[in-house]
Design a protein around this motif. Structure first.
Motif, short mmCIF file in Angstrom:
data_model
loop_
_atom_site.label_atom_id
_atom_site.label_comp_id
_atom_site.label_asym_id
_atom_site.label_seq_id
_atom_site.Cartn_x
_atom_site.Cartn_y
_atom_site.Cartn_z
N ILE A 1 -5.41 12.02 41.42
CA ILE A 1 -5.19 10.74 40.77
C ILE A 1 -5.48 9.61 41.74
CG2 ILE A 1 -2.73 10.77 41.38
CD1 ILE A 1 -2.15 9.41 38.66
N SER A 2 -6.06 8.55 41.22
CA SER A 2 -6.34 7.37 42.02
C SER A 2 -5.07 6.53 42.19
CB SER A 2 -7.42 6.52 41.36
OG SER A 2 -6.95 6.06 40.08
N TRP A 3 -5.17 5.52 43.04
CA TRP A 3 -4.04 4.65 43.30
C TRP A 3 -3.54 3.97 42.02
CZ3 TRP A 3 -0.38 3.64 46.60
CH2 TRP A 3 0.28 2.41 46.57
N SER A 4 -4.47 3.52 41.21
CA SER A 4 -4.10 2.80 39.99
C SER A 4 -3.69 3.74 38.86
CB SER A 4 -5.26 1.95 39.52
OG SER A 4 -6.32 2.78 39.07
N GLY A 5 -4.05 5.01 39.01
CA GLY A 5 -3.82 5.95 37.91
C GLY A 5 -4.93 5.93 36.89
N GLY A 6 -5.94 5.09 37.12
CA GLY A 6 -7.01 4.98 36.15
C GLY A 6 -8.04 6.09 36.23
N THR A 7 -8.05 6.80 37.33
CA THR A 7 -8.97 7.93 37.49
C THR A 7 -8.14 9.18 37.74
OG1 THR A 7 -10.72 6.54 38.39
CG2 THR A 7 -10.85 8.91 38.82
N ILE A 8 -8.32 10.15 36.89
CA ILE A 8 -7.58 11.42 36.98
C ILE A 8 -8.54 12.56 36.72
CG2 ILE A 8 -5.87 12.86 35.80
CD1 ILE A 8 -4.18 10.39 35.35
N TYR A 9 -8.39 13.61 37.52
CA TYR A 9 -9.19 14.82 37.35
C TYR A 9 -8.25 16.02 37.26
CZ TYR A 9 -13.00 11.86 39.07
OH TYR A 9 -13.91 10.86 39.24
N TYR A 10 -8.69 17.00 36.49
CA TYR A 10 -7.98 18.27 36.38
C TYR A 10 -8.96 19.42 36.52
CZ TYR A 10 -4.11 15.60 34.29
OH TYR A 10 -3.11 14.70 34.06
N ALA A 11 -8.48 20.51 37.09
CA ALA A 11 -9.25 21.75 37.04
C ALA A 11 -9.24 22.25 35.60
CB ALA A 11 -8.62 22.78 37.97
N ASP A 12 -10.30 22.92 35.22
CA ASP A 12 -10.39 23.43 33.85
C ASP A 12 -9.24 24.36 33.52
OD1 ASP A 12 -14.03 23.69 33.75
OD2 ASP A 12 -12.69 22.00 33.36
#
Length: 124
Positions: free
Chosen positions: A51-62
């Motif tokens: 997760i980014s600082w702002s929470g605007g970018t998030i990634y998950y493993a499949d």
């Protein structure tokens, strides 16, 4: 230096939920990204979520998409990983990691600071 402390791990049954926390202390940065990784016995450490600082970018493993949710409370210097519908294959030591800057990496080598990990065990 930055200290990261994970908590919230434990032993649960398949289908249960856990919420992991990652608390940061020490040196502060204006912007950081935080990631969760896990390592099962005999396997390499693998990416779970970031997760980014702002929470605007998030990634998950499949493998965890739709079951895990990452969030952060910057005022508390804490990042959370809500894990629902846990499976035995989620059993691992879970680590949080932090890197200064706006990028949100998903590889272990790009993170600068690591916690000691918290064990999650899911039985069938």
């Amino acid at each position: 230096q930055v200290q990261l402390v994970e908590s919230g791990g434990g032993e649960v049954q398949a289908g249960d939920s856990l919420r992991l926390s990652c608390a940061a202390s020490g040196r502060s940065f204006n912007i950081v990204a935080t990631g969760w990784f896990r390592q099962a016995p005999g396997k390499e450490r693998e990416f779970v979520s970031a997760i980014s600082w702002s929470g605007g970018t998030i990634y998950y493993a499949d493998s965890v998409k739709g079951r895990f949710t990452i969030s952060r409370a910057n005022a508390k210097n804490t990042v959370y990983l809500q894990m629902n519908s846990l499976k035995p294959e989620d059993t691992a030591v879970y680590y949080c990691a932090l890197v200064p800057g706006p990028r949100v990496p998903i590889t272990t080598t790009e993170y600068s600071y690591w916690g000691q990990g918290t064990q999650v065990t899911v039985s069938s």
